[in-house]
Design an enzyme around this catalytic site. Sequence first.
Site: not given
Ligand code: PY5
Length: 310
Positions: A157
């Site tokens: 990330k």
């Molecule tokens: N894919 C991407 C590209 C992401 O940025 C995120 C999380 C996910 C999948 C989902 O991952 P998780 O379930 O671990 O959160 N995105 C961030 C979030 O906090 C936001 C980025 C703008 O949900």
Amino acid sequence: MSVEVTWPKYAWLNGKIVEWDNAKVHVFVHGLHYGTGVFEGIRGYYDNGYIKIFRLRDHILRLFRSAKIIHMEIPYTIDELVEATINLVKANRFGKDIYIRPIAFRGLGSFGLRAKNPVDVAIIAVEFGKYLKKSGIRCTISSWRKPPADSIPIYAKVTGMYLLYHLASLEAAMNGYDEAIMLDVEGYIAEGSGENIFIVKDRKLITPPVYDGILEGITRDTVIKLASEMLGLRVEERRIRREELYTADEAFFTGTAAEITPIIEVDGRTIGRGQIGEVTSQIIELYNMTVLGKIEKYRHWVTELTSSPP
Ligand code: PY5
């Protein structure tokens, strides 16, 4: 989606809780110029005088994995950042749901590309409601693709990666959609701009495998476990063709910010009956109980703190 944020009283920067206005770094920091940073997004839910943080340690662990991938040494331990997050949340005395954003980036020194400048670490926690519409959203396949696995570390990330997601999200909004769906390098469904994706076919969940150019989402993992262990559903991790998404019985996004968001339309095709599907709503219900620590089996995912708004 654009997100409105009310600024809190405190942030955490390089080992100390500081007033919000003092949580500053210099314009010469490496991370600003080259996107050399790693971050996390974590949710905390306000529930009757408690803030319940969901899978805090798992997020901090992923932060360290992301850092390792980009040769970054975070100058704190996992336990120290878990503790710092807890202390920051307590200090802010939130009375609503929150979003926590730990971030580590290369700081001041040289602007050389190979410079391994000292690493700055910050934790931000803000009150935060819903990210995407809970009643279901309209999506479009983005013209921006996920890059191949040997171009940029998709599994990490990394802040610099988010330029791509910014462009995809912005493009979708400019074209009148709620969110973008990105294809991988071979044209299969990868993920949203900040969410993993699932489709439902004959009560079976299908989601792209982690090696297919996606972030290994913690919400994705949560949903896989809830669906198989609690609902007895079959979960397949395999490639999804674009046509399969268009013709799925149901589809939804998962993500910390997005939680479980039903997808009810993709590029002018209605998904299922164009409303929250049966399996999706079962998963939403379970997820909402899980994040509040109401399911014994998954209570260890929840860090509970007392929080009394001033
Ligand atoms: N894919 C991407 C590209 C992401 O940025 C995120 C999380 C996910 C999948 C989902 O991952 P998780 O379930 O671990 O959160 N995105 C961030 C979030 O906090 C936001 C980025 C703008 O949900």
